[in-house]
Design an enzyme around this catalytic site. Sequence first.
Site, short mmCIF file in Angstrom:
data_model
loop_
_atom_site.label_atom_id
_atom_site.label_comp_id
_atom_site.label_asym_id
_atom_site.label_seq_id
_atom_site.Cartn_x
_atom_site.Cartn_y
_atom_site.Cartn_z
N HIS A 152 -8.04 3.22 -2.91
CA HIS A 152 -6.79 3.03 -2.17
C HIS A 152 -7.12 2.39 -0.83
O HIS A 152 -8.23 2.55 -0.31
CB HIS A 152 -6.09 4.36 -1.94
CG HIS A 152 -5.54 4.97 -3.19
ND1 HIS A 152 -4.57 5.94 -3.16
CD2 HIS A 152 -5.82 4.77 -4.50
CE1 HIS A 152 -4.27 6.31 -4.40
NE2 HIS A 152 -5.03 5.61 -5.24
N GLU B 39 -6.32 3.09 2.20
CA GLU B 39 -6.70 4.02 3.26
C GLU B 39 -8.14 4.51 3.09
O GLU B 39 -8.91 4.55 4.05
CB GLU B 39 -5.74 5.22 3.30
CG GLU B 39 -4.30 4.87 3.56
CD GLU B 39 -3.50 4.61 2.27
OE1 GLU B 39 -2.25 4.68 2.34
OE2 GLU B 39 -4.09 4.35 1.20
N CYS C 76 -1.17 9.03 0.12
CA CYS C 76 -1.10 10.05 -0.93
C CYS C 76 -1.96 11.23 -0.48
O CYS C 76 -2.70 11.13 0.51
CB CYS C 76 -1.59 9.46 -2.25
SG CYS C 76 -3.38 9.23 -2.33
N CYS D 62 -5.65 10.27 0.06
CA CYS D 62 -5.88 9.45 1.25
C CYS D 62 -5.68 10.25 2.53
O CYS D 62 -6.43 10.08 3.50
CB CYS D 62 -4.95 8.24 1.23
SG CYS D 62 -5.35 7.08 -0.10
#
Length: 188
Positions: free
Chosen positions: A70, A72, A100, A103
């Site tokens: 992801h 992040e 999420c 993250c």
Amino acid sequence: MPPKAVPATKAAKQAALDAERMASIAHWTARTLTTGSPVPFGADILDTRTGVRLMRALNAVGKENDPSSHAEVRTVRLACKKLKRASLKGYTMYTTCEPCPMCMANALWAGLDRVVYGATIADANRFCGQILIPAAEVAARADMKCEVVGPIENELCLTLFTHPNMQRAFKTWRTKRIQGKKSSKVSG
């Protein structure tokens, strides 16, 4: 004589900076929308005090075949590698979508001062799968401190999800997810 302008409060100045920085990462992320591999998820890590950029990255789940890639998490990994330390204390993350739980946990473990997001998890969930636990809830349940701010520039960040090229890409993401579920039933 005209009345003197009232100086902006610290909170108003921070809100203006947050909006400017969010617009920057959203515009940078939007460059992917004209490529063959568009993504709506981008993240920036900046020095909390000076605003100097340390690192920025995009979601690369498909490119790297890694479900943890992801934006992040990738940005934190790259920033820590650049600093040669595991702590990002003194830094703020700006991300085009609310982190999420994975993250947000990563941001907490890294010791970020703040996480500022654009689109919400609910916004993203209209287009792709999400774990529907707000970032602020993850942060509130941790003994590490990190201020979670958002949504900031929500409409701008939402355009990353609604762009026609991104909409086409989401259809292939859903197809791959469905195919993966079918093949696991067959092989399992």
